[in-house]
Design a protein around this motif. Structure first.
Motif, mmCIF file in Angstrom:
data_model
loop_
_atom_site.group_PDB
_atom_site.id
_atom_site.type_symbol
_atom_site.label_atom_id
_atom_site.label_comp_id
_atom_site.label_asym_id
_atom_site.label_seq_id
_atom_site.Cartn_x
_atom_site.Cartn_y
_atom_site.Cartn_z
ATOM 1 N N PRO A 84 40.818 58.388 49.547
ATOM 2 C CA PRO A 84 41.411 57.061 49.726
ATOM 3 C C PRO A 84 40.794 56.091 48.722
ATOM 4 C CG PRO A 84 40.117 57.728 51.661
ATOM 5 C CD PRO A 84 39.998 58.822 50.661
ATOM 6 N N PRO A 85 41.569 55.144 48.250
ATOM 7 C CA PRO A 85 41.036 54.201 47.263
ATOM 8 C C PRO A 85 39.848 53.420 47.836
ATOM 9 C CG PRO A 85 43.401 53.885 47.599
ATOM 10 C CD PRO A 85 42.955 54.894 48.601
ATOM 11 N N ALA A 86 39.049 52.907 46.953
ATOM 12 C CA ALA A 86 37.868 52.163 47.372
ATOM 13 C C ALA A 86 38.277 50.981 48.258
ATOM 14 C CB ALA A 86 37.128 51.643 46.136
ATOM 15 N N PRO A 87 37.355 50.488 49.092
ATOM 16 C CA PRO A 87 37.711 49.405 50.013
ATOM 17 C C PRO A 87 38.171 48.137 49.298
ATOM 18 C CG PRO A 87 35.340 49.854 50.004
ATOM 19 C CD PRO A 87 36.001 50.976 49.300
ATOM 20 N N ALA A 88 38.870 47.332 50.054
ATOM 21 C CA ALA A 88 39.540 46.171 49.490
ATOM 22 C C ALA A 88 38.582 45.112 48.956
ATOM 23 C CB ALA A 88 40.435 45.535 50.547
ATOM 24 N N ALA A 89 37.346 45.222 49.305
ATOM 25 C CA ALA A 89 36.380 44.185 48.936
ATOM 26 C C ALA A 89 36.350 43.924 47.436
ATOM 27 C CB ALA A 89 34.991 44.590 49.409
ATOM 28 N N ASP A 90 36.729 44.943 46.640
ATOM 29 C CA ASP A 90 36.654 44.803 45.192
ATOM 30 C C ASP A 90 37.729 43.908 44.591
ATOM 31 O OD1 ASP A 90 35.766 48.266 44.928
ATOM 32 O OD2 ASP A 90 34.510 46.494 45.218
ATOM 33 N N GLY A 91 38.653 43.428 45.400
ATOM 34 C CA GLY A 91 39.715 42.600 44.845
ATOM 35 C C GLY A 91 41.014 43.384 44.743
ATOM 36 N N PRO A 92 41.997 42.786 44.101
ATOM 37 C CA PRO A 92 43.317 43.406 44.102
ATOM 38 C C PRO A 92 43.359 44.697 43.300
ATOM 39 C CG PRO A 92 43.294 41.481 42.678
ATOM 40 C CD PRO A 92 41.975 41.510 43.379
ATOM 41 N N LEU A 93 44.233 45.604 43.718
ATOM 42 C CA LEU A 93 44.478 46.834 42.980
ATOM 43 C C LEU A 93 45.328 46.505 41.761
ATOM 44 C CD1 LEU A 93 44.655 50.006 42.808
ATOM 45 C CD2 LEU A 93 46.771 49.781 44.101
ATOM 46 N N ASP B 149 44.277 34.887 52.489
ATOM 47 C CA ASP B 149 43.556 35.781 51.582
ATOM 48 C C ASP B 149 44.436 36.965 51.183
ATOM 49 O OD1 ASP B 149 41.361 34.289 51.485
ATOM 50 O OD2 ASP B 149 40.267 35.379 53.059
ATOM 51 N N GLU B 150 43.905 37.754 50.240
ATOM 52 C CA GLU B 150 44.511 39.024 49.860
ATOM 53 C C GLU B 150 45.966 38.912 49.471
ATOM 54 O OE1 GLU B 150 43.628 42.287 52.415
ATOM 55 O OE2 GLU B 150 41.582 42.262 51.630
ATOM 56 N N GLY B 151 46.289 37.838 48.778
ATOM 57 C CA GLY B 151 47.651 37.719 48.242
ATOM 58 C C GLY B 151 48.711 37.530 49.290
ATOM 59 N N LEU B 152 48.315 37.203 50.515
ATOM 60 C CA LEU B 152 49.310 37.113 51.577
ATOM 61 C C LEU B 152 49.816 35.690 51.803
ATOM 62 C CD1 LEU B 152 47.696 39.583 54.112
ATOM 63 C CD2 LEU B 152 49.708 39.968 52.686
ATOM 64 N N SER C 172 54.230 36.664 38.991
ATOM 65 C CA SER C 172 52.808 36.757 39.333
ATOM 66 C C SER C 172 52.668 37.149 40.791
ATOM 67 C CB SER C 172 52.103 35.412 39.135
ATOM 68 O OG SER C 172 52.150 35.034 37.784
ATOM 69 N N PHE C 173 51.849 38.168 41.043
ATOM 70 C CA PHE C 173 51.472 38.478 42.423
ATOM 71 C C PHE C 173 50.266 39.402 42.408
ATOM 72 C CE2 PHE C 173 54.629 41.683 41.305
ATOM 73 C CZ PHE C 173 54.053 42.866 41.762
ATOM 74 N N ASP C 174 49.533 39.414 43.483
ATOM 75 C CA ASP C 174 48.404 40.339 43.635
ATOM 76 C C ASP C 174 48.745 41.333 44.724
ATOM 77 O OD1 ASP C 174 46.887 39.119 41.743
ATOM 78 O OD2 ASP C 174 45.791 37.846 43.152
ATOM 79 N N LEU C 175 48.408 42.583 44.464
ATOM 80 C CA LEU C 175 48.635 43.599 45.489
ATOM 81 C C LEU C 175 47.287 44.231 45.793
ATOM 82 C CD1 LEU C 175 51.075 44.976 46.962
ATOM 83 C CD2 LEU C 175 50.791 46.824 45.324
ATOM 84 N N TYR C 176 46.888 44.153 47.049
ATOM 85 C CA TYR C 176 45.582 44.695 47.424
ATOM 86 C C TYR C 176 45.729 46.132 47.887
ATOM 87 C CZ TYR C 176 43.285 40.233 46.809
ATOM 88 O OH TYR C 176 42.766 39.111 46.240
ATOM 89 N N PRO C 177 44.633 46.888 47.813
ATOM 90 C CA PRO C 177 44.717 48.307 48.181
ATOM 91 C C PRO C 177 45.301 48.477 49.581
ATOM 92 C CG PRO C 177 42.612 47.872 47.163
ATOM 93 C CD PRO C 177 43.295 46.538 47.319
#
Lengths: 365, 354
Positions: B5-14, B330-333, B39-44
């Motif tokens: 599984p990808p690293a935890p979301a703490a690192d910022g957007p994927l 947070d998290e692009g939401l 423009s948009f951010d998508l988090y893991p």
């Protein structure tokens, strides 16, 4: 409800893949199965074509004014002989009976064909039709075969390059070249080669290149023979290549351009496949498929055009023989030649068909 | 290969898309910009749906993210920042050719609209799997049998029978089978991001359901992120955590699925949702939105939706609204809308659908 559906295994494909088709086949009686077999159907049709062409050549040849005796007698009278005398000499020296009824000549021809016996030539005493053809046809097939092969390989490659680089300078230049080559008749190309390359530019000696082999070279599987054969066939081969390569380039460009727009090519790029893999297995293979049938067409066109080209280049192929057969009304030779040439073209078609069914899994049965 | 599984979301957007323009060359010196300033951010682990009418730039944006546009198309501005499995952040726009090739499918895979034709007709399905694995394995050339075994596991994940599918040619499989096989193939290298372009459009309703079920299940299991391009709002509501509405090449409203379906602030989103008849309950007649989107080569100077907008004012014809955050999260939401009147009364969405 949704979960239920998702949990059931995928429904069997009602379209019935290869397996279902084979199951059905098992129930058909064996003879019927052979009869409807893909290869057998094609071979059957090939036989019908050859038979029809054999009949057409028989009647067309005799529809020309004058028979072999008339032609020879005509020549003899120019030497000062009287007509009656000339006819008598001609009938004596030719293996042809002008009074034999048409149906018996027809029967002789067709029944001979069935036993692969094409009879004797009329104008070449002591030589059978098979011997005459055997002495000339291989050279024509060799030069045309090599020419077709080279033209197709080069044409496909250049066509793909044009499609990949379409609307760039290279594409425009190649398109013009291809269109011009496609428009020039092959015998003109042959003349241009001899006058331009041989006489003005002096790249080669057109007199030395005449014929099929240099004197003293014996046929055999030696480097000398193959090299000499290629040397003498060089001009015809180059002519054939130039004559058909333009068409192949343009057709391949169109076909490749179409395949490049297919989803599976974009998906292949998305999958991170290497460019070379995509170009050969995804683009090239699919672009060539619709062109396979045209290999035979190319071949057939060339055999027809060979008569002129071989005359211009003084290549001792079947072209000159055919011309002789027509001029002297050598019916058996003419028939034999046309039947053999047709058979070659039909065979090329058959090979192309079978090749196509090998290459395209959707056609396989 | 074990699923990582990808690293935890703490690192910022994927995936962080910043001011991306995508355009096509239409003539010797003319260009058409099909996507403006996206423009948009998508988090893991997130799943985002892009919705909108045909021709609004959804597919172009999706293809642009992987630089898979046709020859005439290019991403002409902005950044597409992607955090690779290694943890490095790269801009997809500046990846060199070979790097880009390795990036595709390994980090981000795409399931296409025309999955019917997604497979090379002259190759067997097993060759598609072999090709894909081999293109991404550097030195070690794994034996064929080993790759096929892994491929079989992938096919079982989407409930296909490997013994039936692998030796078949694409034309011997039904549309649903091909679509699921493509999803299996897309997950072969355990990508962090899956872009799905109309993944269910060509399928019958029952097959659609099973594809959707499997996607949901696979996402829970493998935790990839998704960008989901669709006309089907019901599907968006079901599969997406968040939705972005596109109109005439621009993202005009983004927010959580709940935001858009119940508290739409852009009149276009509201109209889009209003045009879908609810399956049950109050059977009102859906109201089609009059008119069509403007041509991309003749966009009005102000808001591109203004000509069709029920609440347009004078101001809308002159000023183009920017995407404005209405409700920060947070998290692009965050809920954001590009409408001058977004602060006004909530729009009727005839809520409840779905």
């Amino acid at each position: 409800m949704a979960t239920d559906i998702a949990a059931t295994p995928p429904p069997p494909d009602p379209g019935g893949g290869a397996t279902t088709a084979r199951d059905d086949g098992a129930r058909v009686p064996p003879l019927r199965r052979i009869w409807s077999n893909y290869v057998f159907v094609k071979v059957r049709k090939a036989f019908v074509v050859v038979f029809v062409v054999a009949n057409v050549t028989f009647f067309l040849g005799r529809a020309m004014p004058g028979d072999p005796v008339d032609v020879m007698a005509g020549r003899l009278t120019q030497g000062g002989m009287s007509m009656d005398e000339a006819r008598a000499v001609a009938i004596n020296s030719l293996a042809y009976d002008p009074d034999a009824p048409l149906w018996s000549q027809w029967w002789e021809f067709i029944s001979g064909l069935a036993t692969l016996d094409m009879g004797n030539t009329i104008n070449r005493p002591g030589q059978t039709v098979a011997e005459a053809i055997g002495a000339y046809l291989p050279w024509t097939l060799f030069s045309i075969g090599v020419g077709t092969l080279v033209a197709i390989v080069l044409g496909l490659a250049l066509g793909m390059v044009m499609a990949y680089w379409r609307n760039r300078v290279l594409d425009h230049v190649l398109s013009v070249v291809a269109s011009v080559l496609g428009a020039v008749p092959n015998y003109l190309i042959a003349m241009l080669l001899v006058t331009g390359g041989g006489m003005y530019l002096g790249w080669f000696d057109p007199i030395d290149l005449r014929g099929t082999l240099s004197p003293g070279v014996e046929p055999g599987l030696t480097a000398e023979f193959v090299g000499d054969a290629l040397y003498h066939a060089a001009l015809p081969i180059v002519t054939y290549v130039l004559a058909i390569i333009g068409t192949w380039m343009l057709v391949m460009k169109a076909s490749t351009t179409e395949v490049l727009g297919e989803d599976y090519v974009t998906v292949a790029r998305a999958r991170g496949l290497r460019d070379r893999r995509i170009a050969f297995s995804y683009v090239g293979r699919n672009a060539v498929l619709p062109l396979v049938a045209q290999i035979a067409i190319s071949f057939g066109t060339l055999v027809g055009g060979a008569i002129f080209v071989e005359q211009v280049l003084v290549y001792k192929g079947v072209g000159g023989l055919l011309l002789d057969a027509v001029n002297y009304r050598d019916y058996p030779l003419l028939q034999g030649l046309l039947v053999i040439i047709t058979t070659c073209v039909v065979l090329a078609n058959l090979v192309a068909d079978l090749l196509y069914s090998r290459l395209d899994p959707r056609i396989r049965t | 290969m074990t699923p990582t599984p990808p690293a935890p979301a703490a690192d910022g957007p994927l995936l962080s898309v910043r001011g991306v323009d995508v355009g096509y060359r239409t003539g010797r010196r003319t260009r058409l910009t099909a996507v403006h300033d996206a423009s948009f951010d998508l988090y893991p682990g997130q799943s985002m749906a892009l919705v909108g009418e045909s021709g609004c730039g959804k597919t172009t944006l999706g293809l642009g993210l992987l630089r898979l546009l046709p020859r005439t198309g290019t991403v002409s501005a902005g950044q597409i920042l992607f955090r690779r499995k290694s943890g490095d952040q790269v801009d997809v726009r500046t990846l060199a050719k070979e790097d880009l090739r390795r990036f595709r499918w390994n980090e981000a895979a795409m399931v296409f609209q025309g999955a019917m034709n997604a497979f090379n007709p002259v190759l067997r399905m097993e060759e598609h799997f072999l090709d894909t694995f081999r293109a991404h394995e550097r030195r070690t050339r794994r034996p064929r049998a080993e790759i096929l075994e892994e491929s079989a596991e992938l096919l079982e994940m989407v409930r296909l029978d490997p013994a039936r599918v692998l030796p078949s040619h694409p034309h011997e499989l039904s549309g649903g089978m091909r679509q699921r096989a493509l999803i299996a193939l897309a997950l072969a290298l355990r990508p962090q991001l899956l872009i799905l372009d109309e993944p269910t459009t060509a399928l019958d309703v029952l097959t659609q359901r099973s594809v959707v079920e499997q996607l949901t299940e696979l996402r829970e299991r493998l935790r990839f992120s998704m960008v989901f391009i669709t006309h089907d709002l019901g599907l968006a509501a079901e599969l997406a955590d968040r939705v972005g509405t596109m109109y005439a090449g621009r993202l005009i409203e983004t927010g959580t699925t709940r935001d858009l379906f119940h508290r739409a602030r852009h009149p276009y989103t509201s109209a889009l949702i209003g045009s879908v008849p609810p399956v049950a309950g109050d059977r009102h007649v859906p109201e089609p939105l009059p008119g069509g989107p403007p041509g991309l080569n003749a966009l009005p100077p102000g808001c591109s939706f203004e000509p069709r907008c029920p609440r347009a004012t004078e101001e809308c014809t002159a000023t183009r609204p920017e995407l404005r955050v209405l409700h920060p999260r947070d998290e692009g939401l965050s809920h954001a809308a590009a409408c001058l009147h977004a602060d006004g009364a909530e729009l009727p969405t005839r809520g409840g659908h779905p």
